[in-house]
Enzyme design. Structure first.
Site, mmCIF file in Angstrom:
data_model
loop_
_atom_site.group_PDB
_atom_site.id
_atom_site.type_symbol
_atom_site.label_atom_id
_atom_site.label_comp_id
_atom_site.label_asym_id
_atom_site.label_seq_id
_atom_site.Cartn_x
_atom_site.Cartn_y
_atom_site.Cartn_z
ATOM 1 N N LYS A 86 2.305 5.801 -9.898
ATOM 2 C CA LYS A 86 1.004 5.782 -9.221
ATOM 3 C C LYS A 86 -0.106 6.005 -10.244
ATOM 4 C CE LYS A 86 -1.526 7.947 -5.371
ATOM 5 N NZ LYS A 86 -1.458 8.887 -4.234
ATOM 6 N N SER A 129 -2.613 7.262 0.433
ATOM 7 C CA SER A 129 -3.206 6.578 -0.703
ATOM 8 C C SER A 129 -2.179 5.886 -1.595
ATOM 9 C CB SER A 129 -3.998 7.584 -1.554
ATOM 10 O OG SER A 129 -3.140 8.567 -2.125
ATOM 11 N N SER A 136 -0.196 11.196 2.050
ATOM 12 C CA SER A 136 -0.281 9.991 1.233
ATOM 13 C C SER A 136 1.031 9.554 0.596
ATOM 14 C CB SER A 136 -1.342 10.173 0.141
ATOM 15 O OG SER A 136 -2.627 10.170 0.701
#
Length: 494
Positions: A79, A160, A184
Site C-alpha cells: 500500500k 482506503s 480500511s
C-alpha cells in the site's frame, strides 16, 4: 500445476521449496498480469519490475542455499502509505507526488527480511481517507468484480486499501499490506472477496507509515485465504522501539491456529448490529455464519454493546482531529509539493490548496474546528469520553464471550457513481468496522457468500486484544464451511 497467479501464499511457498517454480518465474507471471490489467484496474500507483526481479533472484539464491525466509520469493503489493526506501511513496496525494523516502517502514523492512518480493505500490484513498478509493490523486482503483448483467458498471473496491484488495482479488499479487483506521482493511476485503485482518493496535509498528489518525491507524495484511493472512501477519508483527505505541508482545505462530477449530468457544452476537435497513442478503449470511459456527461446536450468545450506535460520530470527530494535526507537516517547505507565494503564509496556502484533494480538505477542516477554542471540550473531549465507553462495552463483553461475529459491511460493493456525492452515505460504509479501531481490538473480514448479483459478501470477527489466534481459528472454520471459490470477472488467470 495451478497457474502461478492463482497460487495461494502457502501454495506458492510449497511450490518454491519443491523447485516446481522459481521466484523469478512467479514474479514474472505477476508482473505480466500487472502489465495486462493494471491500466484498467489502476490497482498500482507505481510498479517496480526491476526491483521485483532483483529481489526474486535473491530469493532463488537463498532457496538454493537452504537459507530461505518464510516469505522468500512471494510477490506482494505494498500500500502506497508505507515508506519504501528509494521507491516513490505518495499516500495517494499530489502533495507527496515526488517524495522518495530515504528509509524503510518497519513493516516493509520485516517483509524484506523474510524474503518477500515487492511488485509495486498499491493505490489508496488520499492519505487513507475514504471508503471507496475514489479520492486518490492518481485515479480511482476498480473492483475486478462485476454485477451479473451489468458489465459496464464500474464498482469501487472499497477504501482506503482498495488497491491492495483489488490487486489480490485480480491475481496481481499473492498478498498485500494494508492499513485500517476505521475499516480500511476489512471493508475493501469484503468488497473484493478476499480476507483481511486488522490486528490489535500496537501489534504492528506504525514507524514509516504515513499517519492519518495516530491512535487508530494499524497495519495488517490482505490475502486470498485466512492462512495466507496468518503467514503475512507473523512477518509484519513485532515490537519496534521506534514506535512508542508498539506493544512488546511475543508474536505467535498465527497459521497454527487456523486449523484449531471452534469447539467450546462462545461467540457473541451484538443486538445493536441489527441495523434498520440492513441488506436482507447480508442478514441472511450473518445467520448462516452463526449456523456454521454452531455446527462446529461453538456456542452463540446474544450480547449488548450499548454505545456502538455512537461509534460513527465519535470516529468522525477523533479521526479528523488527529488528521488535522498530522497533516500540518505538509506545508510545502521541507518536502513534497511546493507552490510559490509572496510570503510564508501564501506559500502554505497555495501548497496545501494545490496538494490536498477535496476529502482531505474536508476532514482537515472538521478536525481543526473540533480542536478549536470553544469547541474542544464540547466535541473532542466528549468524543474521547464516548470512545472510553465503547471500549468498556467490549471489555465487559469479553467476560461472556471469546469473540464476536458481525457483518463486515452493510452492502456489497457499490458503483463508482452511486454515492460519491454524499459524504455521509460514504461514511456509513464503516458502521460495522469502526468500533474495533476505537476500542483497539483485532478484527477480521472474510468472504462467505455472494449476493443475488454475484458480488461477494463478507463476515467480520472481532476478538480480545492480542488474541488474533482466536480470530484465525474462527476464520478458518468459517472459510471451510463457506467454501468460497468464486472469482472476479476481471482477473489474471482464467
Amino acid at each position: 500445476m495451478t497457474a502461478p497467479t492463482d497460487l495461494t501464499i502457502a501454495g506458492a511457498r510449497a511450490a518454491l521449496d519443491a523447485r516446481e517454480i522459481s521466484a523469478v518465474e512467479l514474479t514474472r507471471a505477476h508482473l505480466d498480469a500487472v502489465e495486462q490489467l493494471n491500466p484498467r484496474l489502476n490497482a498500482y500507483i507505481t510498479v517496480t519490475p526491476e526491483l521485483a526481479l532483483a529481489q526474486a533472484e535473491a530469493a532463488d539464491a537463498a532457496i538454493a542455499r537452504g537459507e530461505a525466509g518464510p516469505l522468500a520469493g512471494i510477490p506482494l503489493a505494498i500500500k502506497d502509505l508505507f515508506c519504501t526506501a528509494g521507491t516513490r511513496t505518495t499516500a495517494g496525494s499530489k502533495i507527496l507526488g515526488n517524495f522518495v523516502p530515504p528509509y524503510e517502514s518497519t513493516v516493509t523492512a520485516q517483509l524484506l527480511r523474510d524474503g518477500a518480493v515487492f511488485l509495486g505500490k498499491a493505490n489508496l484513498d488520499e492519505f487513507a481517507m475514504g471508503s471507496s478509493n475514489l479520492s486518490s490523486a492518481y485515479g480511482a482503483a476498480e473492483n475486478p468484480w462485476k454485477r451479473a448483467g451489468e458489465p459496464d458498471t464500474v464498482l469501487v473496491p472499497g477504501g482506503s486499501s482498495g488497491g491492495s484488495a483489488a490487486a489480490v482479488a485480480a491475481r496481481l499479487a499473492l498478498g498485500a499490506t494494508a492499513t485500517d483506521t476505521g475499516g480500511s482493511i476489512r471493508q475493501p476485503a469484503a468488497f473484493c472477496g478476499v480476507t483481511g485482518i486488522k490486528p490489535t493496535y500496537g501489534r504492528c509498528s506504525r514507524y514509516g507509515i504515513i499517519a492519518y489518525a495516530s491512535s487508530l491507524d494499524q497495519a495488517g495484511p490482505v490475502a486470498r485465504t485466512v492462512e495466507d493472512c496468518a503467514i503475512l501477519l507473523r512477518s509484519m508483527a513485532g515490537f519496534d522501539p521506534k514506535d512508542s505505541t508498539s506493544a512488546d508482545r511475543a508474536v505467535p505462530d498465527f497459521a497454527a491456529a487456523v486449523a484449531r477449530g471452534v469447539k467450546g468457544l462462545r461467540i457473541g452476537i451484538p443486538r445493536e448490529y441489527r441495523l434498520e435497513g440492513l441488506s436482507p442478503e447480508i442478514d441472511a449470511l450473518w445467520q448462516q455464519g452463526m449456523e456454521w459456527l454452531r455446527a462446529e461446536g461453538a456456542e452463540l450468545v446474544e450480547i449488548s454493546l450499548p454505545h456502538a450506535g455512537h461509534a460513527l460520530p465519535t470516529y468522525y470527530i477523533v479521526a479528523p482531529a488527529e488528521a488535522s494535526s498530522n497533516l500540518a507537516r505538509y506545508d510545502g517547505v521541507r518536502f513534497g509539493l511546493r507552490e510559490d507565494g509572496r510570503d510564508l503564509k501564501e506559500l502554505y496556502e497555495r501548497s496545501r490548496a494545490a496538494g490536498f484533494g477535496a476529502e482531505v480538505k474536508r476532514r482537515i477542516l472538521i478536525g481543526t474546528y473540533v480542536l478549536s477554542a470553544g469547541y474542544y471540550d464540547a466535541y473532542y473531549v466528549k468524543a474521547q469520553q464516548v470512545r472510553a465507553l465503547i471500549k468498556r462495552d467490549f471489555d465487559e463483553a469479553w467476560g461472556k464471550v471469546d469473540a464476536i461475529l458481525t457483518p463486515a459491511t452493510p452492502t456489497a460493493a457499490f458503483g463508482r457513481d452511486e454515492t460519491q456525492d454524499d459524504p455521509v452515505a460514504m461514511y456509513l460504509n464503516d458502521v460495522f468496522t469502526i468500533t474495533a479501531n476505537l476500542a483497539g481490538i483485532p478484527g477480521m473480514a472474510l468472504p462467505a457468500g455472494l449476493d443475488a448479483k454475484g458480488l461477494p459478501l463478507g463476515l467480520q470477527i472481532l476478538g480480545r486484544p492480542f488474541d488474533e489466534e482466536t480470530l484465525f481459528a474462527i476464520g478458518g472454520a468459517i472459510e471451510r464451511a463457506a467454501d468460497f471459490k468464486a472469482t472476479p470477472a476481471v482477473r489474471a488467470a482464467a
